[in-house]
Design an enzyme around this catalytic site. Structure first.
Site, PDB file in Angstrom:
ATOM      1  N   CYS A   1       0.857  -1.181   0.000  1.00  0.00           N
ATOM      2  CA  CYS A   1       0.000   0.000   0.000  1.00  0.00           C
ATOM      3  C   CYS A   1       0.892   1.229   0.000  1.00  0.00           C
ATOM      4  CB  CYS A   1      -0.942  -0.024   1.214  1.00  0.00           C
ATOM      5  SG  CYS A   1      -0.180   0.562   2.749  1.00  0.00           S
TER       6      CYS A   1
ATOM      7  N   CYS B   1       5.965   1.632   4.253  1.00  0.00           N
ATOM      8  CA  CYS B   1       6.780   1.065   5.331  1.00  0.00           C
ATOM      9  C   CYS B   1       8.160   0.600   4.880  1.00  0.00           C
ATOM     10  CB  CYS B   1       6.018  -0.087   5.995  1.00  0.00           C
ATOM     11  SG  CYS B   1       4.579   0.455   6.934  1.00  0.00           S
TER      12      CYS B   1
END
Length: 564
Positions: free
Chosen positions: A473, A477
């Site tokens: 997404c 991260c």
């Protein structure tokens, strides 16, 4: 005129009694494997997230069962260093208290566990405590794990900078006793609001906050992607101070042009003794100036773009009492890990091991967890987790080198040839556990890299390292927007393709294809690789080439360039 309604999390924090909420009551409720909705936000400050296995979510729904809830817990390990004794304790926890029986090294130099049942969370945190570790502030709207270049080839400078990273991490911790009371069974202390959180207050920060310490010329920690960065300035091996950077961050939202990744700006140079005051001033300014209405715009990067860098700098100088001096020249020439043996100071050696995605688990043909346990049983130095999810067996004496190497080879941890590109690349966890994932990342990275390597081989550029990152997404991260090639999940089997970040992490990339399949991505890369092979300048990186050749426009100012 009525005041704007704050984001829901702001009310949760205010009413939480300094992060206590009803976590203890939820922990005692064994009827469900979940916590109450509000507590699901508060437990993040204690270092863990509620998740469920999305691979079987539909199947359980059809059986009228709640999702198979479990928890991911992330530890706080400043600078990523732990002892062999701590490693053995971490391994015991993985074996006995998690369903995956694995340890995962993260992109921020710490480790996390997946598949923790609610009944095991407290025992796990107490196990960490016995090993001298904790998970407080590993997640949540506070300063998180402080990164620091492991730098085995610059060991003497690392020895000066690493203690600062540890001190910084400790200084910026929340002061609430909620963690000790709930997880470590400490008696509740009677405190007043003015003493519980002198820096954070009862609303903490508007959003997460990340800090890194870099030691040039290596930008292993991607320092400019952090909210706050300290870039070590040295004369020879003697630390002189730090250039301070602010306003980096990776997260964005698909289709929302008001959100974007951003690299940090440099405020100036400070001497080492002023660094903690400056850090606290940056955090309290963000505490007071940050957006508490829209969490998508709540990171420090937006505060700086909305208020202006000079205004932010002046406020930090006012609060800290420190005047920034002109930034010192900095040159980064590399990013990523250097595998194999490297000699440091004091005749010590460091062995960097490649661990794809940082996932440490025993596989039939590669029992990594057992191998690292065997090394920990004989190792007399320390372990260093890297920002690229690999592990350094550090500070090995000359007489112990062969023993360590023999164990590493026996368990398949050393000796495998890793391509220049594979060694630089990483992915986030994504499916099946991350609730935000739209597409595969960790489980897909290896296969995708094999196809990229085949293209590089075909065009005779296999020896050229290209930073490739995949995330499920756009939260970022694995820091995808700082990669030369990035895939950001859009839906099952489909990604947005980004190109053009600098190889050393000093320029962001830009989207060139939206919502495309692997075949479309490879078809786009094929002619670019051919052109790169034939037209690149000597030592030119792929990211720099695609910008210079006009294949992608450079991103100099995120607010205007990233979505243009």
């Amino acid at each position: 005129m009525s005041k704007q309604k704050l984001a829901v999390n702001e009310y949760l924090k205010t009413d939480s009694d300094y992060l206590r909420g009803s976590i203890e009551q939820g922990l005692a409720d064994q009827v469900t494997g979940a916590f109450a909705e509000g507590d699901q936000q508060l437990i993040k400050f204690h270092g863990f997230y509620q998740q469920d296995n999305r691979d079987i979510r539909q199947e359980r729904a059809e059986q009228k069962l709640e999702p198979l809830h479990s928890f991911m817990l992330r530890a706080r390990v400043p600078g990523g260093i732990c002892t062999p004794e701590q490693w053995l304790a971490l391994d015991d926890i993985a074996a006995n208290l998690t369903s995956y029986h694995s340890i995962r090294l993260t992109t921020r130099q710490t480790f996390q566990y997946h598949g923790i049942a609610k009944r095991n969370v407290k025992a796990l945190i107490q196990g960490l405590d016995k090993a001298g570790l904790d998970s407080i502030a590993a997640c949540g709207d506070v300063n998180r794990n402080v990164m620091c270049n492991p730098n085995p080839v610059q060991s003497s400078l690392h020895q000066q900078v690493y203690p600062f990273a540890v001190k910084l991490s400790e200084d910026l911790l929340p002061k609430t006793q909620a963690y000790a009371e709930i997880w470590l069974d400490k008696e509740k202390l009677l405190t007043t609001e003015t003493t519980v959180e002198p820096m954070y207050g009862n609303t903490y920060l508007p959003r997460k906050f990340k800090t890194a310490v870099a030691i040039p010329p290596h930008n292993d920690v991607d320092v400019y992607t952090n909210d706050l960065g300290f870039i070590a300035i040295a004369t020879g091996d003697e630390l002189q101070g730090f250039n301070v950077s602010v306003g980096g961050g990776m997260g964005s939202t698909h289709g929302d042009i008001n959100t974007y990744p951003r690299l940090a700006d440099v405020l100036g140079f400070i001497e080492p003794q002023h660094s903690l005051k400056v850090a606290e001033a940056v955090i309290t300014t963000q505490r007071d100036w940050g957006n508490r209405v829209d969490r998508k715009r709540a990171r420090l990067k937006y505060t700086i773009d909305d208020r202006g860098l000079e205004a932010f700098k002046a406020e930090v100088e006012k609060r800290s009492g420190i005047q920034f001096k002109p930034a010192r020249p900095v040159q980064f020439d590399s990013r990523g890990d250097r595998f194999g043996w490297h000699k440091g100071v004091d005749d010590s050696w460091h062995l960097t091991l490649y661990l794809e995605n940082g996932r440490i688990v025993d596989k039939e043909n590669r029992p990594m967890r057992s191998g690292l346990r065997a090394i920990a049983n004989v190792h007399k130095g320390d372990f260093r987790m890297t920002a690229t999810q690999n592990l350094i067996v550090a500070n090995v004496a000359q007489e112990d080198k062969q023993v360590i190497e023999d164990i590493a080879r026996q368990y398949g941890l050393y000796g495998e040839l890793v391509s220049a590109t594979r060694g630089q690349s990483m992915a986030c966890v994504a499916l099946p556990t991350c609730p935000l994932a739209m597409a595969e990342a960790e489980r897909y990275l290896g296969d995708f890299l094999s196809k990229v390597e085949a293209l590089q081989q075909q065009h005779r550029i296999a020896d050229v390292p290209i930073v490739v990152r995949i995330t499920g997404c756009p939260n970022g991260c694995a820091r995808p927007f700082a990669a030369e090639i990035a895939l950001v999940g859009k839906s099952t089997g489909r990604y947005n393709l980004y190109l053009g970040a600098s190889h050393v992490g000093t320029r962001l990339n830009k989207m060139v294809l939206e919502n495309v399949t692997e075949a479309q991505i490879l078809a786009h890369l094929d002619p670019l690789f051919a052109k790169f092979a034939n037209e690149r300048d000597e030592n030119e990186s792929f990211g720099d080439f695609v910008v210079r050749s006009g294949a992608v426009a450079p991103v100099y100012h995120s607010a205007t360039d990233f979505h243009a």
